[in-house]
Design a protein around this motif. Structure first.
Motif, short mmCIF file in Angstrom:
data_model
loop_
_atom_site.label_atom_id
_atom_site.label_comp_id
_atom_site.label_asym_id
_atom_site.label_seq_id
_atom_site.Cartn_x
_atom_site.Cartn_y
_atom_site.Cartn_z
N ALA A 1 0.86 -1.19 0.00
CA ALA A 1 0.00 0.00 0.00
C ALA A 1 0.89 1.24 0.00
N LEU A 2 0.66 2.13 -0.94
CA LEU A 2 1.43 3.36 -1.05
C LEU A 2 0.53 4.53 -0.68
N VAL A 3 0.93 5.28 0.34
CA VAL A 3 0.16 6.46 0.74
C VAL A 3 0.49 7.57 -0.24
N GLN A 4 -0.53 8.02 -0.98
CA GLN A 4 -0.35 8.96 -2.08
C GLN A 4 -1.08 10.28 -1.81
N PRO A 5 -0.65 11.38 -2.45
CA PRO A 5 0.46 11.53 -3.38
C PRO A 5 1.80 11.37 -2.64
N SER A 6 2.79 10.88 -3.37
CA SER A 6 4.09 10.66 -2.76
C SER A 6 5.15 10.45 -3.83
N PHE A 7 6.39 10.39 -3.38
CA PHE A 7 7.54 10.15 -4.25
C PHE A 7 7.29 8.90 -5.08
N THR A 8 7.63 8.94 -6.35
CA THR A 8 7.21 7.89 -7.28
C THR A 8 8.13 6.67 -7.34
N GLU A 9 9.35 6.76 -6.80
CA GLU A 9 10.30 5.65 -6.95
C GLU A 9 9.84 4.36 -6.25
N PRO A 10 9.20 4.41 -5.07
CA PRO A 10 8.74 3.14 -4.51
C PRO A 10 7.78 2.39 -5.44
N GLU A 11 6.86 3.12 -6.06
CA GLU A 11 5.93 2.48 -6.99
C GLU A 11 6.67 1.83 -8.15
N ILE A 12 7.65 2.56 -8.70
CA ILE A 12 8.40 2.03 -9.85
C ILE A 12 9.11 0.73 -9.47
N ALA A 13 9.75 0.71 -8.31
CA ALA A 13 10.50 -0.48 -7.89
C ALA A 13 9.58 -1.65 -7.60
N LEU A 14 8.48 -1.40 -6.93
CA LEU A 14 7.57 -2.48 -6.56
C LEU A 14 6.83 -3.04 -7.77
N ARG A 15 6.40 -2.16 -8.67
CA ARG A 15 5.71 -2.64 -9.88
C ARG A 15 6.65 -3.46 -10.75
N THR B 1 -1.81 -1.16 -3.89
CA THR B 1 -3.00 -0.35 -3.68
C THR B 1 -2.56 1.07 -3.38
N ASP B 2 -3.09 2.04 -4.12
CA ASP B 2 -2.82 3.45 -3.84
C ASP B 2 -3.83 3.94 -2.80
N VAL B 3 -3.33 4.38 -1.66
CA VAL B 3 -4.17 4.98 -0.63
C VAL B 3 -4.10 6.48 -0.83
N VAL B 4 -5.06 7.02 -1.57
CA VAL B 4 -4.98 8.41 -2.02
C VAL B 4 -5.62 9.34 -0.99
N LEU B 5 -4.81 10.21 -0.41
CA LEU B 5 -5.29 11.22 0.52
C LEU B 5 -5.72 12.46 -0.26
N THR B 6 -6.59 13.25 0.33
CA THR B 6 -7.02 14.50 -0.30
C THR B 6 -6.55 15.68 0.54
N ASP B 7 -6.39 16.81 -0.14
CA ASP B 7 -5.94 18.04 0.50
C ASP B 7 -6.78 18.31 1.75
N PRO B 8 -6.17 18.45 2.93
CA PRO B 8 -4.76 18.69 3.25
C PRO B 8 -3.94 17.45 3.54
N TRP B 9 -4.35 16.30 3.05
CA TRP B 9 -3.54 15.08 3.07
C TRP B 9 -3.23 14.59 4.48
N GLU B 10 -4.23 14.58 5.34
CA GLU B 10 -4.04 14.03 6.68
C GLU B 10 -4.02 12.50 6.60
N LEU B 11 -3.06 11.90 7.26
CA LEU B 11 -2.90 10.45 7.21
C LEU B 11 -4.00 9.75 8.00
N ASP B 12 -4.68 8.82 7.32
CA ASP B 12 -5.72 8.02 7.96
C ASP B 12 -5.28 6.56 7.93
#
Length: 358
Positions: free
Chosen positions: A95-109, A116-127
């Motif tokens: 699970a990648l908490v997004q938006p975020s740096f793209t290199e983890p996705e590239i390596a894992l894919r 699974t992209d866990v997409v946060l919305t502005d102001p991007w509070e972590l849930d």
């Protein structure tokens, strides 16, 4: 992964062309004198292979800085190498908490690991509850690139579950500071030794060393053993080892904390200038960059390039779109010039509406 501005592997350095005023790359201006002197002093040693003494010195320096044991430290050829090693954990569901740096996705894919992209919305509070229960690997940035949000360490802790590794990208943590208390790195978990926690850090951002590639990883010895199976010999050169010792040692830590205070002041001025100009600053930035929302941002970006400024489109980050631009924090005078130029460009675009489609 699409091409051009939307490609996952596109980074700010692609925009920072020679001759442009660089707001695209989140790296400070250059190495401080004490780091430059340490590197220069080792030029004469480059005919030899990197020594075990240099490696152990760097490992011990990192361990002492974070209150860890030496066997909890893995030196990296840049923080990005840490993400390249993650597939060796043999995760079944990341699970990648997004938006975020793209290199983890590239390596894992590339390793065929389901994501699974866990997409946060502005102001991007972590849930933490938004992360799938069956995810056995979670990656989160703190502070997060490109949103500049700094998640509470308590929220990071809540991501932990039996059978799950939590990976925290702290590439910019050394330049964060508590605005109320002045305490540096207020939400870092690098000092917490858990068997399921992996922290990846870099020294190249704050110390202006992006061209050198130097970073490190903190984790349980058993985890490091899994990550390093089959790793090549001499993964770091002599200069990278020297840089790590200088940057993470007492002098380097004092420098980083001073930079964090200066950056916080410059960032506050930058936010004020952007807001006064009617530009929307997203979230509450806490790192060496911030995110703005600008209608027709790609047109604005191109016109800024034509006028001598490099900025970073956020169009290739999961959860963002082509109306977002990331700006590195710069000094007040340079920022004022950028804001005035953006204002002029927006007025030009507003006065020349797009032709109606036929």
């Amino acid at each position: 992964m699409t091409s051009g501005l939307f490609a996952r592997d596109r980074h700010g350095d692609a925009d920072a062309e020679p001759g442009l005023v660089d707001f695209a790359v989140n790296v400070r201006g250059g190495p401080p004198p004490f780091v430059a002197e340490a590197l220069t002093s080792r030029i004469g040693d480059l005919a030899a292979y990197p020594s075990g003494d240099d490696e152990q010195r760097a490992v011990k320096t990192v361990a002492v800085a974070h209150g860890r044991t030496s066997d909890e430290v893995l030196l990296l050829s840049g923080a990005a190498e840490g993400f390249e090693l993650l597939p060796r954990l043999r995760s079944r569901h990341a699970a990648l908490v997004q938006p975020s740096f793209t290199e983890p996705e590239i390596a894992l894919r590339a390793a065929g690991i389901p994501i699974t992209d866990v997409v946060l919305t502005d102001p991007w509070e972590l849930d933490p509850d938004a992360v799938p229960d069956d995810a056995d690997l979670v990656v989160v940035g703190n502070p997060t690139n490109p949103t500049s949000v700094l998640h509470p360490a308590a929220a990071i802790e809540r991501l932990r579950r039996p059978g799950r590794f939590v990976v925290v990208d702290e590439a910019f943590a050394d330049i964060t500071i508590d605005p109320a208390t002045g305490i540096p790195e207020p939400e870092s978990v690098a000092y917490r030794s858990h068997p399921d926690l992996i922290v990846i850090r870099s020294v190249t951002k704050t110390f202006g060393l992006a061209g050198l590639r130097a970073g490190y990883l903190l984790a349980a010895p058993e985890v490091i053993a899994r990550l390093t199976v089959g790793r090549r010999p001499w993964p770091l050169g002599t200069l990278a080892l020297t840089a790590l010792t200088a940057c993470v040692g007492p002098t380097g830590q004092e420098y980083a904390h001073g930079e964090a205070r200066r950056l916080a002041a410059d960032r506050a001025e930058m936010v004020a200038m952007l807001s006064s100009a009617g530009l929307e600053v997203c979230g509450q930035p806490r790192a060496s960059f911030l995110l703005i929302r600008v209608p027709r941002a790609l047109r604005v970006k191109q016109r800024l390039r034509d006028r001598g400024f490099a900025v970073r489109s956020a169009a290739n980050f999961v959860g963002l779109d082509d109306d977002h631009i990331r700006l590195a924090v710069r000094d007040i005078a340079t920022t004022r010039t950028l804001v005035d130029t953006i204002t002029a460009i927006r007025e030009e675009i507003a006065s020349c509406p797009q032709p109606s489609p036929r």
